[in-house]
Design a protein around this motif. Sequence first.
Motif, PDB file in Angstrom:
ATOM      1  N   ILE A  33     -14.293 -12.264   8.411  1.00 32.55           N
ATOM      2  CA  ILE A  33     -12.977 -12.107   9.022  1.00 32.55           C
ATOM      3  C   ILE A  33     -11.983 -12.897   8.178  1.00 32.55           C
ATOM      4  CG2 ILE A  33     -11.571 -12.616  11.035  1.00 32.55           C
ATOM      5  CD1 ILE A  33     -13.790 -11.699  12.707  1.00 32.55           C
ATOM      6  N   TRP A  34     -10.900 -12.244   7.854  1.00 23.81           N
ATOM      7  CA  TRP A  34      -9.819 -12.837   7.061  1.00 23.81           C
ATOM      8  C   TRP A  34      -8.598 -12.951   7.967  1.00 23.81           C
ATOM      9  CZ3 TRP A  34     -10.384 -13.918   1.751  1.00 23.81           C
ATOM     10  CH2 TRP A  34     -11.605 -13.515   1.215  1.00 23.81           C
ATOM     11  N   MET A  35      -8.070 -14.152   8.117  1.00 21.51           N
ATOM     12  CA  MET A  35      -6.909 -14.380   8.971  1.00 21.51           C
ATOM     13  C   MET A  35      -5.636 -14.213   8.143  1.00 21.51           C
ATOM     14  SD  MET A  35      -8.423 -14.891  11.778  1.00 21.51           S
ATOM     15  CE  MET A  35      -7.013 -15.277  12.766  1.00 21.51           C
ATOM     16  N   VAL A  36      -4.725 -13.400   8.634  1.00 18.99           N
ATOM     17  CA  VAL A  36      -3.448 -13.187   7.959  1.00 18.99           C
ATOM     18  C   VAL A  36      -2.579 -14.420   8.169  1.00 18.99           C
ATOM     19  CG1 VAL A  36      -1.357 -11.774   7.905  1.00 18.99           C
ATOM     20  CG2 VAL A  36      -3.603 -10.693   8.214  1.00 18.99           C
ATOM     21  N   ASP A  37      -1.999 -14.933   7.097  1.00 17.00           N
ATOM     22  CA  ASP A  37      -1.124 -16.101   7.174  1.00 17.00           C
ATOM     23  C   ASP A  37       0.236 -15.655   7.715  1.00 17.00           C
ATOM     24  OD1 ASP A  37       0.601 -18.264   6.734  1.00 17.00           O
ATOM     25  OD2 ASP A  37      -0.556 -18.928   5.001  1.00 17.00           O
ATOM     26  N   PRO A  38       0.618 -16.133   8.916  1.00 18.32           N
ATOM     27  CA  PRO A  38       1.883 -15.698   9.516  1.00 18.32           C
ATOM     28  C   PRO A  38       3.117 -16.272   8.818  1.00 18.32           C
ATOM     29  CG  PRO A  38       0.873 -17.379  10.878  1.00 18.32           C
ATOM     30  CD  PRO A  38      -0.105 -17.072   9.769  1.00 18.32           C
ATOM     31  N   ASP A  39       2.917 -17.295   7.989  1.00 18.67           N
ATOM     32  CA  ASP A  39       4.046 -17.936   7.315  1.00 18.67           C
ATOM     33  C   ASP A  39       4.364 -17.310   5.963  1.00 18.67           C
ATOM     34  OD1 ASP A  39       4.257 -19.730   9.442  1.00 18.67           O
ATOM     35  OD2 ASP A  39       2.770 -21.071   8.538  1.00 18.67           O
ATOM     36  N   VAL A  40       3.579 -16.327   5.546  1.00 18.29           N
ATOM     37  CA  VAL A  40       3.788 -15.674   4.260  1.00 18.29           C
ATOM     38  C   VAL A  40       4.316 -14.264   4.513  1.00 18.29           C
ATOM     39  CG1 VAL A  40       2.665 -14.902   2.129  1.00 18.29           C
ATOM     40  CG2 VAL A  40       1.939 -17.026   3.210  1.00 18.29           C
ATOM     41  N   HIS A  41       5.255 -13.848   3.702  1.00 21.85           N
ATOM     42  CA  HIS A  41       5.882 -12.532   3.856  1.00 21.85           C
ATOM     43  C   HIS A  41       4.837 -11.410   3.822  1.00 21.85           C
ATOM     44  CE1 HIS A  41       8.677  -9.233   3.409  1.00 21.85           C
ATOM     45  NE2 HIS A  41       8.018  -8.831   2.341  1.00 21.85           N
ATOM     46  N   THR A  42       4.973 -10.468   4.733  1.00 27.01           N
ATOM     47  CA  THR A  42       4.152  -9.266   4.724  1.00 27.01           C
ATOM     48  C   THR A  42       5.061  -8.086   4.383  1.00 27.01           C
ATOM     49  OG1 THR A  42       4.497  -8.850   7.073  1.00 27.01           O
ATOM     50  CG2 THR A  42       2.565 -10.141   6.481  1.00 27.01           C
ATOM     51  N   ALA A  43       4.483  -7.062   3.793  1.00 27.76           N
ATOM     52  CA  ALA A  43       5.241  -5.853   3.468  1.00 27.76           C
ATOM     53  C   ALA A  43       4.650  -4.684   4.240  1.00 27.76           C
ATOM     54  CB  ALA A  43       5.175  -5.593   1.966  1.00 27.76           C
ATOM     55  N   HIS A  44       5.522  -3.851   4.748  1.00 28.90           N
ATOM     56  CA  HIS A  44       5.106  -2.688   5.532  1.00 28.90           C
ATOM     57  C   HIS A  44       5.956  -1.515   5.076  1.00 28.90           C
ATOM     58  CE1 HIS A  44       4.919  -0.515   9.648  1.00 28.90           C
ATOM     59  NE2 HIS A  44       3.812  -0.264   8.971  1.00 28.90           N
ATOM     60  N   TRP A  45       5.305  -0.409   4.675  1.00 29.56           N
ATOM     61  CA  TRP A  45       6.051   0.752   4.212  1.00 29.56           C
ATOM     62  C   TRP A  45       5.247   2.020   4.447  1.00 29.56           C
ATOM     63  CZ3 TRP A  45       3.264  -2.441   1.104  1.00 29.56           C
ATOM     64  CH2 TRP A  45       2.390  -1.859   0.188  1.00 29.56           C
ATOM     65  N   PHE A  46       5.917   3.137   4.257  1.00 30.20           N
ATOM     66  CA  PHE A  46       5.306   4.450   4.411  1.00 30.20           C
ATOM     67  C   PHE A  46       5.510   5.253   3.134  1.00 30.20           C
ATOM     68  CE2 PHE A  46       6.041   3.107   8.700  1.00 30.20           C
ATOM     69  CZ  PHE A  46       4.969   3.599   9.410  1.00 30.20           C
ATOM     70  N   THR A  47       4.513   6.059   2.781  1.00 33.02           N
ATOM     71  CA  THR A  47       4.636   7.038   1.709  1.00 33.02           C
ATOM     72  C   THR A  47       4.298   8.398   2.304  1.00 33.02           C
ATOM     73  OG1 THR A  47       2.347   6.668   0.996  1.00 33.02           O
ATOM     74  CG2 THR A  47       4.061   5.398  -0.146  1.00 33.02           C
ATOM     75  N   ARG A  48       4.434   9.421   1.518  1.00 36.04           N
ATOM     76  CA  ARG A  48       4.153  10.774   1.993  1.00 36.04           C
ATOM     77  C   ARG A  48       2.896  11.319   1.350  1.00 36.04           C
ATOM     78  NH1 ARG A  48       6.765  11.028   6.516  1.00 36.04           N
ATOM     79  NH2 ARG A  48       8.973  10.785   6.300  1.00 36.04           N
ATOM     80  N   ASP A  49       2.056  11.937   2.157  1.00 35.62           N
ATOM     81  CA  ASP A  49       0.847  12.579   1.680  1.00 35.62           C
ATOM     82  C   ASP A  49       1.225  13.883   0.971  1.00 35.62           C
ATOM     83  OD1 ASP A  49      -1.962  12.985   1.434  1.00 35.62           O
ATOM     84  OD2 ASP A  49      -1.908  14.341   3.154  1.00 35.62           O
ATOM     85  N   ALA A  50       0.473  14.242  -0.040  1.00 32.90           N
ATOM     86  CA  ALA A  50       0.700  15.498  -0.767  1.00 32.90           C
ATOM     87  C   ALA A  50       0.041  16.636   0.012  1.00 32.90           C
ATOM     88  CB  ALA A  50       0.143  15.395  -2.176  1.00 32.90           C
ATOM     89  N   TRP A  51       0.638  17.008   1.124  1.00 33.43           N
ATOM     90  CA  TRP A  51       0.057  18.015   2.015  1.00 33.43           C
ATOM     91  C   TRP A  51      -0.137  19.359   1.322  1.00 33.43           C
ATOM     92  CZ3 TRP A  51       3.086  22.249   2.548  1.00 33.43           C
ATOM     93  CH2 TRP A  51       4.441  22.099   2.269  1.00 33.43           C
ATOM     94  N   TRP A  52       0.703  19.649   0.332  1.00 24.57           N
ATOM     95  CA  TRP A  52       0.593  20.927  -0.367  1.00 24.57           C
ATOM     96  C   TRP A  52      -0.673  20.996  -1.223  1.00 24.57           C
ATOM     97  CZ3 TRP A  52       4.170  17.162  -1.110  1.00 24.57           C
ATOM     98  CH2 TRP A  52       4.093  16.448  -2.305  1.00 24.57           C
ATOM     99  N   GLU A  53      -1.254  19.815  -1.554  1.00 18.85           N
ATOM    100  CA  GLU A  53      -2.496  19.791  -2.332  1.00 18.85           C
ATOM    101  C   GLU A  53      -3.731  19.852  -1.436  1.00 18.85           C
ATOM    102  OE1 GLU A  53      -2.386  16.393  -4.871  1.00 18.85           O
ATOM    103  OE2 GLU A  53      -0.692  17.129  -6.019  1.00 18.85           O
ATOM    104  N   THR A  54      -3.625  19.352  -0.221  1.00 11.31           N
ATOM    105  CA  THR A  54      -4.788  19.335   0.675  1.00 11.31           C
ATOM    106  C   THR A  54      -4.981  20.666   1.380  1.00 11.31           C
ATOM    107  OG1 THR A  54      -3.485  18.508   2.530  1.00 11.31           O
ATOM    108  CG2 THR A  54      -4.543  16.857   1.109  1.00 11.31           C
ATOM    109  N   ARG A  55      -3.939  21.457   1.453  1.00 13.76           N
ATOM    110  CA  ARG A  55      -3.977  22.762   2.117  1.00 13.76           C
ATOM    111  C   ARG A  55      -4.491  22.659   3.556  1.00 13.76           C
ATOM    112  NH1 ARG A  55      -5.143  23.720  -3.201  1.00 13.76           N
ATOM    113  NH2 ARG A  55      -4.013  25.398  -4.211  1.00 13.76           N
ATOM    114  N   THR A  56      -4.202  21.541   4.191  1.00 17.97           N
ATOM    115  CA  THR A  56      -4.627  21.344   5.573  1.00 17.97           C
ATOM    116  C   THR A  56      -3.679  22.088   6.508  1.00 17.97           C
ATOM    117  OG1 THR A  56      -5.473  19.167   5.014  1.00 17.97           O
ATOM    118  CG2 THR A  56      -5.063  19.586   7.335  1.00 17.97           C
TER     119      THR A  56
END
Length: 104
Positions: A33-56
């Motif tokens: 188990i690794w504890m996240v340090d609350p005093d250090v900056h975290t980054a949160h972001w979203f990208t887009r899946d290449a849905w046209w390649e998965t043909r789902t």
Amino acid sequence: MTLAPESPTTGHAVDVRFSPDGTPLAIRHDGRIWMVDPDVHTAHWFTRDAWWETRTRAAVGTGDLVSVEHWQVQARPPQDSGELRTFTLRREPLAEVWQLESIS
């Protein structure tokens, strides 16, 4: 699987515990188990899946099929006062399992 410095990238599933506001608190990886340090900056972001390649195909109303969620956090084992490690996590659209993208 233990990640070696020469091969720091993986795609293995990890368990992530979140706070009520949705911020990662802890990561279970490779039996530790690794504890996240609350005093250090975290980054949160979203990208887009290449849905046209998965043909789902999906039925109308299935949900968001293209947003890939990412977190980058600093963590260390609970009884370890050593150096923080940077974990980059990702979750594919509609997945409930988080993947470990890298540790550095």
